[in-house]
Design an enzyme around this catalytic site. Structure first.
Site, PDB file in Angstrom:
ATOM      1  N   ASP A 193      -1.463   6.683   6.324  1.00  0.00           N
ATOM      2  CA  ASP A 193      -2.585   5.717   6.147  1.00  0.00           C
ATOM      3  C   ASP A 193      -2.846   4.671   7.032  1.00  0.00           C
ATOM      4  O   ASP A 193      -2.044   3.667   7.329  1.00  0.00           O
ATOM      5  CB  ASP A 193      -2.049   5.056   4.702  1.00  0.00           C
ATOM      6  CG  ASP A 193      -3.025   3.800   4.246  1.00  0.00           C
ATOM      7  OD1 ASP A 193      -4.185   3.651   4.981  1.00  0.00           O
ATOM      8  OD2 ASP A 193      -2.920   3.310   3.024  1.00  0.00           O
TER       9      ASP A 193
ATOM     10  N   LYS B 120     -12.114  -1.871   6.953  1.00  0.00           N
ATOM     11  CA  LYS B 120     -11.560  -2.919   8.134  1.00  0.00           C
ATOM     12  C   LYS B 120     -11.873  -2.798   9.433  1.00  0.00           C
ATOM     13  O   LYS B 120     -12.056  -3.728  10.183  1.00  0.00           O
ATOM     14  CB  LYS B 120      -9.937  -2.730   7.720  1.00  0.00           C
ATOM     15  CG  LYS B 120      -9.451  -3.327   6.443  1.00  0.00           C
ATOM     16  CD  LYS B 120      -8.600  -2.585   5.617  1.00  0.00           C
ATOM     17  CE  LYS B 120      -8.428  -3.205   4.358  1.00  0.00           C
ATOM     18  NZ  LYS B 120      -7.822  -2.364   3.359  1.00  0.00           N
TER      19      LYS B 120
ATOM     20  N   TRP C 260       0.786  -1.406  -0.080  1.00  0.00           N
ATOM     21  CA  TRP C 260       0.060   0.032  -0.170  1.00  0.00           C
ATOM     22  C   TRP C 260       0.916   1.301   0.124  1.00  0.00           C
ATOM     23  O   TRP C 260       0.600   2.131  -0.809  1.00  0.00           O
ATOM     24  CB  TRP C 260      -0.881  -0.040   1.234  1.00  0.00           C
ATOM     25  CG  TRP C 260      -2.001  -1.159   1.129  1.00  0.00           C
ATOM     26  CD1 TRP C 260      -1.901  -2.203   1.744  1.00  0.00           C
ATOM     27  CD2 TRP C 260      -2.878  -1.233   0.008  1.00  0.00           C
ATOM     28  NE1 TRP C 260      -3.032  -2.936   1.572  1.00  0.00           N
ATOM     29  CE2 TRP C 260      -3.749  -2.468   0.483  1.00  0.00           C
ATOM     30  CE3 TRP C 260      -3.279  -0.637  -0.959  1.00  0.00           C
ATOM     31  CZ2 TRP C 260      -4.756  -3.039  -0.395  1.00  0.00           C
ATOM     32  CZ3 TRP C 260      -4.305  -1.041  -1.729  1.00  0.00           C
ATOM     33  CH2 TRP C 260      -5.107  -2.391  -1.486  1.00  0.00           C
TER      34      TRP C 260
END
Ligand SMILES: *Cc1c(COP(=O)(O)O)cnc(C)c1O
Length: 360
Positions: free
Chosen positions: A172, A196, A103
């Protein structure tokens, strides 16, 4: 009793059962109003109450200080990879990035696509992203430092956030948002896809210092502007209303179980249980350095790929799902987000012991 299975999916992921039950109860007629939250105007009084509670609960539970704005956006964490440099990285400046996995790599690629200037000041790619680097220096002229707090695919997590002084720390937090107590005032901006730890897919939570928010340039797409979307309290256009409603319910659930300290304690218990099961044998092998292990995503390997396939198939027969490692790394990964019950982790550990005794 409705059938519920042990859900270790990486995202979208398990939601707290009391939240789902409340949604079910209010689905057709919200609090007896005769319509669903999905069907009501985002500018009406009822939804206004929902979005305001979501914001204020977020501030309360996370201890967000004054001077920060909570924004609900769309496009996932992936759009933030571009939105961050669009807003926070002017032409004449550069940013620092730390690369700790897939990511982070994608966040860096988006900055590159936009022709932005940046430096990757540290990376753990040399050891297949199995650790969090601790030897780096943030440039004093950087517009920000971007990090990924938890690496969902590789299973590493920052245990302690870097102190960047005056340089805004941009993070993030998609896969460990609100899994533990932390000091929001150390961050310039935090973002997280909700799917999530906080709700359904389709909503992205942004927490940003107001001075950074107000610095958005004019010449970027309106829907990417923190100044515009934040300035309109997330109601510039139609926001993902149902997702925001569920985030509000998840926050209420978090509060009801004792807030972030209580959640962190349970998360540590769950993770300890699973890591002990891995470390206690020569059969299972953890893939990351112990001092970088994630509380949320626990990857491990078996002696062969054959056995891993068999493990995944037999787990499913035992109502244990979502344990296949990400396609880019293989192996096994159990995601044990806030809403995954302790009993599910116990069921997984029992299954692991049983599987080992038959195949080890
Ligand atoms: C899942 C994930 C993303 C991607 O999120 P989307 O909302 O699907 O764009 C980004 N970063 C991290 C750390 C993730 O876990």
């Amino acid at each position: 009793m409705v059938r519920r299975i042990h859900n270790f999916s990486a995202g979208p992921a398990a939601l707290p059962l009391p939240v789902l039950e409340e949604v079910q109860n209010d689905l057709v007629s919200y609090k007896g109003e005769g319509l669903s939250v999905m069907e009501m105007s985002h500018r009406g009084k009822t939804f206004d109450g929902i979005i305001k509670s979501a914001e204020s609960l977020m501030k309360e539970i996370m201890g967000i200080p004054d001077g920060y704005k909570v924004i609900f956006m769309q496009g996932g964490a992936s759009l933030q990879f571009a939105t961050v440099p669009l807003n926070l990285l002017p032409e004449n400046k550069f940013a620092d990035y730390i690369n700790t996995g897939s990511w982070s790599t994608k966040a860096i690629q988006e900055a590159r696509k936009l022709g932005k200037k940046f430096n990757v000041i540290a990376s753990s790619e040399d050891k297949n992203f199995s650790y969090i680097p601790d030897n780096f220096k943030v440039d004093k002229d950087a517009a920000y430092l971007h990090i990924t707090s938890n690496n969902t695919i590789f299973g590493t997590q920052w245990q302690k956030f870097p102190d960047t002084g005056k340089i805004p720390l941009v993070c993030d937090m998609s896969s460990d948002f609100n899994c533990r107590k932390f000091d929001v005032s150390k961050f310039g901006m935090i973002y997280a896809g909700a799917q999530k730890n906080m709700g359904p897919s389709g909503v992205t939570i942004v927490i940003i210092k107001e001075e950074l928010m107000n610095a958005s340039p004019e010449n970027i797409p309106t829907m990417c502007s923190y100044k515009v979307i934040g300035g309109k309290d997330s109601l510039y256009n139609t926001p993902p209303t149902f997702g925001i409603y569920i985030i509000k319910l998840v926050l209420e659930w978090m509060k009801s179980v004792g807030g972030l300290s209580a959640i962190e304690k349970i998360n540590r218990e769950k993770a300890d249980m699973l890591y002990s099961a891995i470390d206690g044998t020569g059969f299972y092998k953890g893939t990351v350095e112990k001092n970088s292990r994630s509380l949320m995503n626990v990857p491990f390997r078996l002696p062969s790929e054959e056995l891993e396939k068999q493990f995944i198939a037999e787990a499913q027969k035992n109502d244990i799902i979502g344990v296949k490692g990400h396609r880019s790394v293989g192996g096994i990964r159990a995601s044990i987000y806030n809403a995954v019950p302790v009993d599910s982790v116990k069921a997984l550990v029992d299954f692991m012991r049983d599987f080992e005794s038959k195949n080890g």
